[in-house]
Design a protein around this motif. Structure first.
Motif, PDB file in Angstrom:
ATOM      1  N   ARG A 131       0.807  -1.219   0.000  1.00  0.00           N
ATOM      2  CA  ARG A 131       0.000   0.000   0.000  1.00  0.00           C
ATOM      3  C   ARG A 131       0.842   1.272   0.000  1.00  0.00           C
ATOM      4  O   ARG A 131       0.321   2.348  -0.235  1.00  0.00           O
ATOM      5  CB  ARG A 131      -0.903   0.028   1.226  1.00  0.00           C
ATOM      6  N   ARG A 132       2.117   1.152   0.264  1.00  0.00           N
ATOM      7  CA  ARG A 132       2.993   2.326   0.297  1.00  0.00           C
ATOM      8  C   ARG A 132       3.435   2.752  -1.095  1.00  0.00           C
ATOM      9  O   ARG A 132       4.052   3.808  -1.242  1.00  0.00           O
ATOM     10  CB  ARG A 132       4.228   2.012   1.130  1.00  0.00           C
ATOM     11  N   SER A 145      -2.341   5.360  -8.246  1.00  0.00           N
ATOM     12  CA  SER A 145      -1.858   5.956  -7.010  1.00  0.00           C
ATOM     13  C   SER A 145      -1.921   4.957  -5.846  1.00  0.00           C
ATOM     14  O   SER A 145      -2.513   3.893  -5.951  1.00  0.00           O
ATOM     15  CB  SER A 145      -2.665   7.201  -6.677  1.00  0.00           C
ATOM     16  N   LYS A 146      -1.337   5.344  -4.734  1.00  0.00           N
ATOM     17  CA  LYS A 146      -1.241   4.448  -3.582  1.00  0.00           C
ATOM     18  C   LYS A 146      -2.620   4.026  -3.058  1.00  0.00           C
ATOM     19  O   LYS A 146      -2.801   2.889  -2.632  1.00  0.00           O
ATOM     20  CB  LYS A 146      -0.459   5.119  -2.469  1.00  0.00           C
ATOM     21  N   ASN A 147      -3.573   4.937  -3.107  1.00  0.00           N
ATOM     22  CA  ASN A 147      -4.914   4.591  -2.603  1.00  0.00           C
ATOM     23  C   ASN A 147      -5.855   4.148  -3.711  1.00  0.00           C
ATOM     24  O   ASN A 147      -7.036   3.893  -3.465  1.00  0.00           O
ATOM     25  CB  ASN A 147      -5.519   5.768  -1.841  1.00  0.00           C
ATOM     26  N   GLY A 148      -5.344   4.090  -4.924  1.00  0.00           N
ATOM     27  CA  GLY A 148      -6.155   3.647  -6.050  1.00  0.00           C
ATOM     28  C   GLY A 148      -7.115   4.685  -6.584  1.00  0.00           C
ATOM     29  O   GLY A 148      -7.875   4.405  -7.516  1.00  0.00           O
ATOM     30  N   GLY A 149      -7.063   5.894  -6.048  1.00  0.00           N
ATOM     31  CA  GLY A 149      -8.024   6.912  -6.444  1.00  0.00           C
ATOM     32  C   GLY A 149      -7.689   7.656  -7.715  1.00  0.00           C
ATOM     33  O   GLY A 149      -8.550   8.329  -8.291  1.00  0.00           O
ATOM     34  N   SER A 150      -6.455   7.545  -8.158  1.00  0.00           N
ATOM     35  CA  SER A 150      -6.032   8.255  -9.364  1.00  0.00           C
ATOM     36  C   SER A 150      -5.276   7.318 -10.292  1.00  0.00           C
ATOM     37  O   SER A 150      -4.556   6.426  -9.830  1.00  0.00           O
ATOM     38  CB  SER A 150      -5.121   9.427  -9.003  1.00  0.00           C
ATOM     39  N   ARG A 177      -6.097  -1.888  -8.694  1.00  0.00           N
ATOM     40  CA  ARG A 177      -5.324  -2.578  -7.662  1.00  0.00           C
ATOM     41  C   ARG A 177      -6.258  -3.130  -6.603  1.00  0.00           C
ATOM     42  O   ARG A 177      -7.313  -2.551  -6.317  1.00  0.00           O
ATOM     43  CB  ARG A 177      -4.279  -1.642  -7.050  1.00  0.00           C
ATOM     44  N   ASP A 198      -5.588  -4.108  -2.840  1.00  0.00           N
ATOM     45  CA  ASP A 198      -4.599  -4.129  -1.778  1.00  0.00           C
ATOM     46  C   ASP A 198      -4.766  -5.333  -0.855  1.00  0.00           C
ATOM     47  O   ASP A 198      -3.801  -5.781  -0.236  1.00  0.00           O
ATOM     48  CB  ASP A 198      -4.673  -2.836  -0.979  1.00  0.00           C
ATOM     49  N   TYR A 258       4.045   9.470  -7.591  1.00  0.00           N
ATOM     50  CA  TYR A 258       3.025   9.262  -8.626  1.00  0.00           C
ATOM     51  C   TYR A 258       3.525   9.918  -9.906  1.00  0.00           C
ATOM     52  O   TYR A 258       3.413  11.126 -10.094  1.00  0.00           O
ATOM     53  CB  TYR A 258       1.722   9.890  -8.146  1.00  0.00           C
TER      54      TYR A 258
END
Length: 121
Positions: free
Chosen positions: A29-30, A51-56, A71, A73, A101
């Motif tokens: 997740r990092r 992106s790390k949180n999957g939002g972008s 992704r 996680d 990113y």
């Protein structure tokens, strides 16, 4: 983190394929996750990033509207859904990780072994 891409194969033009990339370790997740590809005799090129949180997400112009990166996680896995494939998509596909990113090849690490995608005309 160690990464292993899979799911490549031979497909006809216009077909679809889904690539997977499994990551080891608990730090998945990092990382920003990317997909790059390298065709014979050509430079390695950016395909997509998430992106790390999957939002972008980011896409190369050549695949925009045809490829989708995602992704999971919980499974430490990133995917690349490819549709409307073209012969020019033929390449070895890699799934490296980055802390930032970006579309820049130099920012990515942990390339691992790629998976070969061959699109026949």
């Amino acid at each position: 983190v160690q990464l292993q891409a899979s799911g490549g194969g031979l497909v006809q033009a216009g077909g679809s394929l889904r690539l997977s990339c499994a990551a080891s370790g608990r730090t998945f997740r990092r990382y920003v996750m990317g997909w790059f590809r390298q065709a014979p005799g050509k430079e390695r090129e950016f395909v997509a990033a998430i992106s790390k949180n999957g939002g972008s997400t980011l896409y190369a112009d050549s695949v925009k509207g045809r490829f989708t990166i995602s992704r999971d996680d919980a499974k430490n896995t990133v995917y690349l859904q490819m549709s409307s494939l073209k012969p020019e998509d033929t390449a070895v596909y890699y799934c490296p990780a980055a802390l930032s990113y970006t579309t820049l090849v130099a920012a990515y690490d942990c390339w691992g072994q790629g998976t070969l995608v061959t699109v026949s005309s």
